[in-house]
Design a protein around this motif. Structure first.
Motif, PDB file in Angstrom:
ATOM      1  N   ASP B  70      28.097 -31.728  12.542  1.00  0.00           N
ATOM      2  CA  ASP B  70      26.780 -31.275  13.014  1.00  0.00           C
ATOM      3  C   ASP B  70      26.938 -30.392  14.255  1.00  0.00           C
ATOM      4  O   ASP B  70      26.255 -29.368  14.397  1.00  0.00           O
ATOM      5  CB  ASP B  70      25.881 -32.472  13.338  1.00  0.00           C
ATOM      6  CG  ASP B  70      25.330 -33.132  12.075  1.00  0.00           C
ATOM      7  OD1 ASP B  70      25.620 -32.640  10.964  1.00  0.00           O
ATOM      8  OD2 ASP B  70      24.614 -34.139  12.203  1.00  0.00           O
ATOM      9  N   THR B  73      28.362 -26.985  13.177  1.00  0.00           N
ATOM     10  CA  THR B  73      27.343 -26.259  12.409  1.00  0.00           C
ATOM     11  C   THR B  73      26.348 -25.604  13.371  1.00  0.00           C
ATOM     12  O   THR B  73      25.950 -24.444  13.204  1.00  0.00           O
ATOM     13  CB  THR B  73      26.608 -27.210  11.445  1.00  0.00           C
ATOM     14  OG1 THR B  73      27.555 -27.769  10.528  1.00  0.00           O
ATOM     15  CG2 THR B  73      25.528 -26.489  10.653  1.00  0.00           C
ATOM     16  N   ALA B 101      28.295 -21.456   3.069  1.00  0.00           N
ATOM     17  CA  ALA B 101      27.216 -22.077   2.291  1.00  0.00           C
ATOM     18  C   ALA B 101      26.187 -21.040   1.860  1.00  0.00           C
ATOM     19  O   ALA B 101      25.563 -21.174   0.805  1.00  0.00           O
ATOM     20  CB  ALA B 101      26.530 -23.168   3.111  1.00  0.00           C
ATOM     21  N   ASN B 104      26.052 -19.288  -1.381  1.00  0.00           N
ATOM     22  CA  ASN B 104      27.176 -19.986  -2.040  1.00  0.00           C
ATOM     23  C   ASN B 104      28.427 -19.106  -2.090  1.00  0.00           C
ATOM     24  O   ASN B 104      29.215 -19.184  -3.038  1.00  0.00           O
ATOM     25  CB  ASN B 104      26.758 -20.400  -3.467  1.00  0.00           C
ATOM     26  CG  ASN B 104      27.696 -21.429  -4.071  1.00  0.00           C
ATOM     27  OD1 ASN B 104      28.334 -22.194  -3.345  1.00  0.00           O
ATOM     28  ND2 ASN B 104      27.787 -21.451  -5.384  1.00  0.00           N
ATOM     29  N   HIS B 151      30.720 -25.210   2.497  1.00  0.00           N
ATOM     30  CA  HIS B 151      29.942 -26.373   2.049  1.00  0.00           C
ATOM     31  C   HIS B 151      30.568 -26.918   0.767  1.00  0.00           C
ATOM     32  O   HIS B 151      31.382 -26.245   0.128  1.00  0.00           O
ATOM     33  CB  HIS B 151      28.468 -26.011   1.832  1.00  0.00           C
ATOM     34  CG  HIS B 151      28.208 -25.218   0.590  1.00  0.00           C
ATOM     35  ND1 HIS B 151      27.149 -25.477  -0.254  1.00  0.00           N
ATOM     36  CD2 HIS B 151      28.872 -24.169   0.050  1.00  0.00           C
ATOM     37  CE1 HIS B 151      27.175 -24.614  -1.259  1.00  0.00           C
ATOM     38  NE2 HIS B 151      28.201 -23.806  -1.103  1.00  0.00           N
ATOM     39  N   GLY B 153      28.836 -28.017  -1.941  1.00  0.00           N
ATOM     40  CA  GLY B 153      27.962 -27.885  -3.111  1.00  0.00           C
ATOM     41  C   GLY B 153      27.068 -29.090  -3.341  1.00  0.00           C
ATOM     42  O   GLY B 153      26.191 -29.070  -4.198  1.00  0.00           O
ATOM     43  N   ASN B 154      27.302 -30.146  -2.558  1.00  0.00           N
ATOM     44  CA  ASN B 154      26.457 -31.346  -2.668  1.00  0.00           C
ATOM     45  C   ASN B 154      25.626 -31.585  -1.407  1.00  0.00           C
ATOM     46  O   ASN B 154      25.214 -32.709  -1.135  1.00  0.00           O
ATOM     47  CB  ASN B 154      27.329 -32.575  -2.950  1.00  0.00           C
ATOM     48  CG  ASN B 154      28.054 -32.452  -4.272  1.00  0.00           C
ATOM     49  OD1 ASN B 154      27.452 -32.113  -5.284  1.00  0.00           O
ATOM     50  ND2 ASN B 154      29.354 -32.695  -4.255  1.00  0.00           N
ATOM     51  N   GLY B 155      25.440 -30.530  -0.623  1.00  0.00           N
ATOM     52  CA  GLY B 155      24.570 -30.648   0.535  1.00  0.00           C
ATOM     53  C   GLY B 155      25.278 -30.860   1.853  1.00  0.00           C
ATOM     54  O   GLY B 155      24.620 -30.994   2.889  1.00  0.00           O
ATOM     55  N   GLN B 156      26.605 -30.878   1.830  1.00  0.00           N
ATOM     56  CA  GLN B 156      27.359 -31.164   3.047  1.00  0.00           C
ATOM     57  C   GLN B 156      28.066 -29.907   3.571  1.00  0.00           C
ATOM     58  O   GLN B 156      28.827 -29.277   2.830  1.00  0.00           O
ATOM     59  CB  GLN B 156      28.402 -32.259   2.750  1.00  0.00           C
ATOM     60  CG  GLN B 156      29.289 -32.631   3.921  1.00  0.00           C
ATOM     61  CD  GLN B 156      28.507 -33.236   5.073  1.00  0.00           C
ATOM     62  OE1 GLN B 156      27.784 -34.207   4.894  1.00  0.00           O
ATOM     63  NE2 GLN B 156      28.625 -32.649   6.258  1.00  0.00           N
ATOM     64  N   MET B 157      27.828 -29.574   4.842  1.00  0.00           N
ATOM     65  CA  MET B 157      28.584 -28.499   5.478  1.00  0.00           C
ATOM     66  C   MET B 157      29.998 -28.993   5.765  1.00  0.00           C
ATOM     67  O   MET B 157      30.219 -30.191   5.975  1.00  0.00           O
ATOM     68  CB  MET B 157      27.908 -28.071   6.779  1.00  0.00           C
ATOM     69  CG  MET B 157      26.525 -27.460   6.623  1.00  0.00           C
ATOM     70  SD  MET B 157      26.483 -25.922   5.654  1.00  0.00           S
ATOM     71  CE  MET B 157      27.399 -24.801   6.739  1.00  0.00           C
TER      72      MET B 157
END
Lengths: 262, 262
Positions: B70, B73, B101, B104, B151, B153-157
């Motif tokens: 976090d 980011t 991200a 994509n 990222h 692809g499942n929402g995580q940076m």
């Protein structure tokens, strides 16, 4: 036929993990071209508190000092924006996170100092928007996600109202698209009785608006949103929809919930 | 004829206001298509200290825990990235700030846990890069500026090595462009004598590289950079240039300073 949805979601949804997940599900499910503009939320205040950056108010208006513009650039432009992007990507929505500085899409002017010095706050320069790269992204199937930030063209980021960014983008993109601008907020729409959450006025046009103003039906809180909405309609935006995220994103064709302004 | 410059600049330049201004002047002045990838710098550690987020090392390797991803980011993807964008815009370079991200562009895999759990660190999936929207931006005259983030692809940076992002982008874009990949670092280039900062080897090809390896001329620090460089060359990148930012950005045609790998 609407072919571009521009949706503004406020800090109340950003701050609430459950509301946010539902919102993102519905947003990702909207077919076709769309843009998201997100507000800030309280997380900047929380992180600011930890960093010893005090929220600064003059006459009830928030001031963006040098420490605060760095804070919101970090939190809104970085943390919130990129987490939204990653979470939309997880929903197969090909999001790209932007501020108004990126590709110089939204040039702004640092608000002139009159009675109050608002600090690093940007007033959008509506005639200066650069929509070329934005259209290229939309045409490539990408969904822009904007943080409430712009820049002054001289290297300085500026804190900027998300409602204004949304309406400015809607107006600027109306030269190419039939735009529906959607403001998600806490209520189900514009209410004919501020004490009855179900008294939603489903349609407001100029005549009805005048009548509502004369009868003093509208609450103070909704007036700036309606002014903003009619400003957008008067400048080429096809429709503005105001209501709760649960309702206004569910049905993008046919009948709509919330208050439609046209 | 080189028609795309991909330039990686490290934290040492990001951390130093004077070096950074000079670097941005030179970067903005490069004509034609270009991409910037920036490292992190010490500002994340400084802000992390203020937030009580400790830098975490196992066997000398930095670990990216939940609080740290976090943090980076926010700081790399928000503060550093958007300030670079605003400052390039002030130099009439139409920059757009991105992470892997966004659109994509750079899908990654969270590094598998073996002896060490690196936490939220991403290994780039080179075959998965999505260059469509990136090419659309380049063709629209926009200059992408990448933070060292991807990222899953499942929402995580995910925290990701900037050198690797640079070489992955260079390789993926070689299907369309003649790419020169430039690594800016503290030295003037690859040195034939680690104790003599002026002993720059101007040209390294595969044969010279083998010879340098056999003669054990190269310092440990430069080896991963050279491996990375030859990996890029072996996958379609036209040239890799390694050297000091002051030199390697000054002359984009004709003779070049630094070490050219081809």
């Amino acid at each position: 036929m609407i072919d571009l949805f521009i949706i503004k979601v406020g800090g109340n949804v950003i701050d609430n993990p459950e509301l946010l997940q539902t919102f993102l599900d519905k947003f990702a499910a909207i077919p076709g071209k769309k843009i998201l503009i997100h507000g800030g939320g309280k997380i900047a205040t929380r992180i600011g508190d930890q960093l010893g950056i005090k929220s600064n108010y003059v006459d009830g208006r928030r001031i963006t000092d040098a420490a605060t513009i760095d804070l919101v650039t970090m939190v809104y432009g970085g943390l919130v924006n990129k987490q939204l992007v990653a979470q939309l990507q997880a929903r197969s929505c090909n999001a790209i996170g932007l501020t108004g500085a990126d590709a110089n899409i939204i040039p702004a002017e640092k608000r002139p100092v009159k009675e109050i010095d608002y600090g690093f706050v940007g007033d959008v320069q509506p005639d200066m928007l650069q929509t070329g790269p934005l259209k290229a992204l939309l045409e490539a199937g990408v969904t822009p996600v904007f943080a409430p930030l712009t820049h002054d063209g001289n290297g300085q980021m500026l804190n900027t109202n998300a409602d204004t960014i949304a309406s400015s983008l809607a107006i600027a993109l109306s030269d190419r698209y039939q735009v529906r601008l959607i403001y998600c907020f806490e209520k189900k729409g514009v209410l004919s009785d501020p004490n009855d959450d179900n008294a939603v006025i489903n349609l407001i046009n100029k005549e009805i608006y005048q009548q509502l103003l004369e009868n003093k039906v509208l609450s103070d809180g909704i007036l700036p949103k309606l002014q903003n909405a009619f400003g957008a309609i008067g400048n080429g935006v096809k429709e503005v929809l105001i209501g709760h995220a649960d309702d206004v994103l569910s049905n993008t064709t046919g009948t709509v919930a919330g208050t439609l302004i046209c």
